[in-house]
Design a protein around this motif. Structure first.
Motif, PDB file in Angstrom:
ATOM      1  N   PHE A  37      23.170  12.380  19.181  1.00  0.00           N
ATOM      2  CA  PHE A  37      23.110  12.020  20.606  1.00  0.00           C
ATOM      3  C   PHE A  37      24.017  12.949  21.412  1.00  0.00           C
ATOM      4  CE2 PHE A  37      25.040   9.782  24.179  1.00  0.00           C
ATOM      5  CZ  PHE A  37      23.932   9.311  24.868  1.00  0.00           C
ATOM      6  N   LEU A  38      25.220  13.150  20.921  1.00  0.00           N
ATOM      7  CA  LEU A  38      26.214  13.961  21.620  1.00  0.00           C
ATOM      8  C   LEU A  38      25.775  15.419  21.745  1.00  0.00           C
ATOM      9  CD1 LEU A  38      28.957  13.350  22.855  1.00  0.00           C
ATOM     10  CD2 LEU A  38      30.009  13.984  20.689  1.00  0.00           C
ATOM     11  N   GLU A  39      25.037  15.902  20.750  1.00  0.00           N
ATOM     12  CA  GLU A  39      24.592  17.288  20.772  1.00  0.00           C
ATOM     13  C   GLU A  39      23.670  17.560  21.953  1.00  0.00           C
ATOM     14  OE1 GLU A  39      22.242  20.730  20.402  1.00  0.00           O
ATOM     15  OE2 GLU A  39      21.413  18.705  20.273  1.00  0.00           O
ATOM     16  N   SER A  40      23.001  16.540  22.457  1.00  0.00           N
ATOM     17  CA  SER A  40      22.119  16.722  23.616  1.00  0.00           C
ATOM     18  C   SER A  40      22.911  17.151  24.848  1.00  0.00           C
ATOM     19  CB  SER A  40      21.384  15.416  23.937  1.00  0.00           C
ATOM     20  OG  SER A  40      20.600  15.023  22.857  1.00  0.00           O
ATOM     21  N   PHE A  41      24.165  16.732  24.937  1.00  0.00           N
ATOM     22  CA  PHE A  41      25.012  17.056  26.078  1.00  0.00           C
ATOM     23  C   PHE A  41      25.940  18.229  25.795  1.00  0.00           C
ATOM     24  CE2 PHE A  41      23.753  12.677  26.598  1.00  0.00           C
ATOM     25  CZ  PHE A  41      23.414  12.617  27.939  1.00  0.00           C
ATOM     26  N   ILE A  42      26.214  18.498  24.531  1.00  0.00           N
ATOM     27  CA  ILE A  42      27.106  19.597  24.140  1.00  0.00           C
ATOM     28  C   ILE A  42      26.327  20.508  23.194  1.00  0.00           C
ATOM     29  CG2 ILE A  42      29.332  20.226  23.132  1.00  0.00           C
ATOM     30  CD1 ILE A  42      30.203  17.298  23.645  1.00  0.00           C
ATOM     31  N   PRO A  43      25.599  21.471  23.746  1.00  0.00           N
ATOM     32  CA  PRO A  43      24.730  22.294  22.902  1.00  0.00           C
ATOM     33  C   PRO A  43      25.481  23.186  21.913  1.00  0.00           C
ATOM     34  CG  PRO A  43      24.631  23.009  25.191  1.00  0.00           C
ATOM     35  CD  PRO A  43      25.471  21.782  25.156  1.00  0.00           C
ATOM     36  N   ALA A  44      26.786  23.294  22.043  1.00  0.00           N
ATOM     37  CA  ALA A  44      27.560  24.103  21.097  1.00  0.00           C
ATOM     38  C   ALA A  44      27.653  23.429  19.727  1.00  0.00           C
ATOM     39  CB  ALA A  44      28.956  24.355  21.641  1.00  0.00           C
ATOM     40  N   LEU A  45      27.396  22.114  19.665  1.00  0.00           N
ATOM     41  CA  LEU A  45      27.412  21.422  18.375  1.00  0.00           C
ATOM     42  C   LEU A  45      26.218  21.892  17.538  1.00  0.00           C
ATOM     43  CD1 LEU A  45      28.283  17.768  19.490  1.00  0.00           C
ATOM     44  CD2 LEU A  45      29.781  19.421  18.390  1.00  0.00           C
ATOM     45  N   PRO A  46      26.406  22.029  16.234  1.00  0.00           N
ATOM     46  CA  PRO A  46      25.315  22.544  15.379  1.00  0.00           C
ATOM     47  C   PRO A  46      24.295  21.455  15.043  1.00  0.00           C
ATOM     48  CG  PRO A  46      27.270  22.121  14.068  1.00  0.00           C
ATOM     49  CD  PRO A  46      27.644  21.838  15.499  1.00  0.00           C
TER      50      PRO A  46
ATOM     51  N   MET B 189      21.266  21.546  13.707  1.00  0.00           N
ATOM     52  CA  MET B 189      20.670  21.615  12.367  1.00  0.00           C
ATOM     53  C   MET B 189      21.671  21.160  11.306  1.00  0.00           C
ATOM     54  SD  MET B 189      17.525  22.438  12.525  1.00  0.00           S
ATOM     55  CE  MET B 189      17.515  21.336  13.887  1.00  0.00           C
ATOM     56  N   GLY B 190      22.931  21.461  11.493  1.00  0.00           N
ATOM     57  CA  GLY B 190      23.964  20.992  10.564  1.00  0.00           C
ATOM     58  C   GLY B 190      24.078  19.476  10.577  1.00  0.00           C
ATOM     59  N   ILE B 191      23.978  18.890  11.768  1.00  0.00           N
ATOM     60  CA  ILE B 191      24.043  17.425  11.901  1.00  0.00           C
ATOM     61  C   ILE B 191      22.833  16.785  11.219  1.00  0.00           C
ATOM     62  CG2 ILE B 191      23.923  15.520  13.563  1.00  0.00           C
ATOM     63  CD1 ILE B 191      25.516  17.360  15.513  1.00  0.00           C
ATOM     64  N   VAL B 192      21.652  17.345  11.426  1.00  0.00           N
ATOM     65  CA  VAL B 192      20.430  16.801  10.825  1.00  0.00           C
ATOM     66  C   VAL B 192      20.492  16.879   9.300  1.00  0.00           C
ATOM     67  CG1 VAL B 192      17.927  17.125  10.612  1.00  0.00           C
ATOM     68  CG2 VAL B 192      19.017  17.305  12.849  1.00  0.00           C
ATOM     69  N   ILE B 193      20.909  18.019   8.785  1.00  0.00           N
ATOM     70  CA  ILE B 193      21.008  18.188   7.330  1.00  0.00           C
ATOM     71  C   ILE B 193      22.076  17.265   6.757  1.00  0.00           C
ATOM     72  CG2 ILE B 193      21.654  19.828   5.514  1.00  0.00           C
ATOM     73  CD1 ILE B 193      20.178  21.976   7.212  1.00  0.00           C
ATOM     74  N   ALA B 194      23.219  17.145   7.452  1.00  0.00           N
ATOM     75  CA  ALA B 194      24.283  16.234   6.978  1.00  0.00           C
ATOM     76  C   ALA B 194      23.792  14.784   6.972  1.00  0.00           C
ATOM     77  CB  ALA B 194      25.518  16.378   7.853  1.00  0.00           C
ATOM     78  N   ASN B 195      23.059  14.393   8.011  1.00  0.00           N
ATOM     79  CA  ASN B 195      22.508  13.034   8.053  1.00  0.00           C
ATOM     80  C   ASN B 195      21.572  12.785   6.876  1.00  0.00           C
ATOM     81  OD1 ASN B 195      23.862  12.215  10.336  1.00  0.00           O
ATOM     82  ND2 ASN B 195      22.172  12.578  11.733  1.00  0.00           N
ATOM     83  N   SER B 196      20.713  13.753   6.581  1.00  0.00           N
ATOM     84  CA  SER B 196      19.770  13.548   5.478  1.00  0.00           C
ATOM     85  C   SER B 196      20.478  13.569   4.125  1.00  0.00           C
ATOM     86  CB  SER B 196      18.641  14.579   5.516  1.00  0.00           C
ATOM     87  OG  SER B 196      19.117  15.864   5.246  1.00  0.00           O
ATOM     88  N   MET B 197      21.539  14.335   4.010  1.00  0.00           N
ATOM     89  CA  MET B 197      22.298  14.355   2.751  1.00  0.00           C
ATOM     90  C   MET B 197      23.074  13.055   2.558  1.00  0.00           C
ATOM     91  SD  MET B 197      23.657  18.297   2.689  1.00  0.00           S
ATOM     92  CE  MET B 197      24.779  17.989   1.349  1.00  0.00           C
TER      93      MET B 197
END
Length: 191
Positions: free
Chosen positions: A27-36, A38-46
């Motif tokens: 959610f936060l990445e939508s407002f702060i595009p500097a957050l990675p 793809m890294g968040i998505v992969i971490a969530n799935s892991m």
């Protein structure tokens, strides 16, 4: 390796907390595009597993993107936005106004296009929710699905032509389904 095992043990013990944190991070990445993203998505799935991690990423990111869209449409007329407008931004806003489902779908399904800027341009250009939500959601689902699938087994993916064919078919199916949903929504909105 020891730290990774500790992290997985912590995730198993606090599954709901990890789900909330993963959802909030996307959610936060939508407002702060500097957050990675793809890294968040992969971490969530892991951490949460393939399906639940995907769900957390989709819920968080789509909710954040839609909120950013609503805020930019509501406050796009304010002085701060008028000060940053120039010829290039006006050109981008005009371009976004003219775009249909396919272009927005591609913009949201490609991890290299800054979704935050596309969302702001859609909001400022006063694009309506009916034409914004379907390509945004279907594009993000596709991007997260592919990232989660590939991220869980990168070596296996690169060595298996069937997995590559499956992901390609998934991309095409997602595009066609999203376009059909969009046309139904537009038809209801016009009637």
């Amino acid at each position: 390796m020891e730290h990774i095992e500790t992290l997985f043990t912590l995730a198993r013990d606090n599954y709901i907390l990890v789900f909330i944190i993963g959802t909030f991070a996307s959610f936060l990445e939508s407002f702060i595009p500097a957050l990675p993203l793809m890294g968040i998505v992969i971490a969530n799935s892991m951490m949460l597993g393939w399906a639940v991690g995907l769900l957390a990423s989709v819920i968080g990111s789509c909710t954040g993107t839609y909120l950013l869209f609503l805020l930019s449409s509501k406050f796009g007329h304010l002085k701060i936005f008028k000060q940053i407008e120039n010829h290039k931004i006006e050109k981008a806003i005009k371009w976004v106004k003219e775009q249909e489902f396919a272009t927005l779908f591609i913009a949201y399904s490609c991890p290299f296009i800054p979704g935050c800027l596309v969302t702001l341009a859609c909001g400022i250009s006063e694009k309506d929710s009916y034409t914004f939500i379907p390509p945004m959601v279907s594009g993000k689902i596709l991007m997260f699905l592919v990232a989660s699938y590939i991220g869980n087994d990168l070596t296996g993916f690169l060595q298996s032509p069937m997995k590559i064919i499956f992901v390609s078919a998934l991309v095409i199916a997602s595009f066609l389904i999203g376009r059909k949903v969009n046309s139904r929504i537009e038809a209801k909105h016009n009637n």
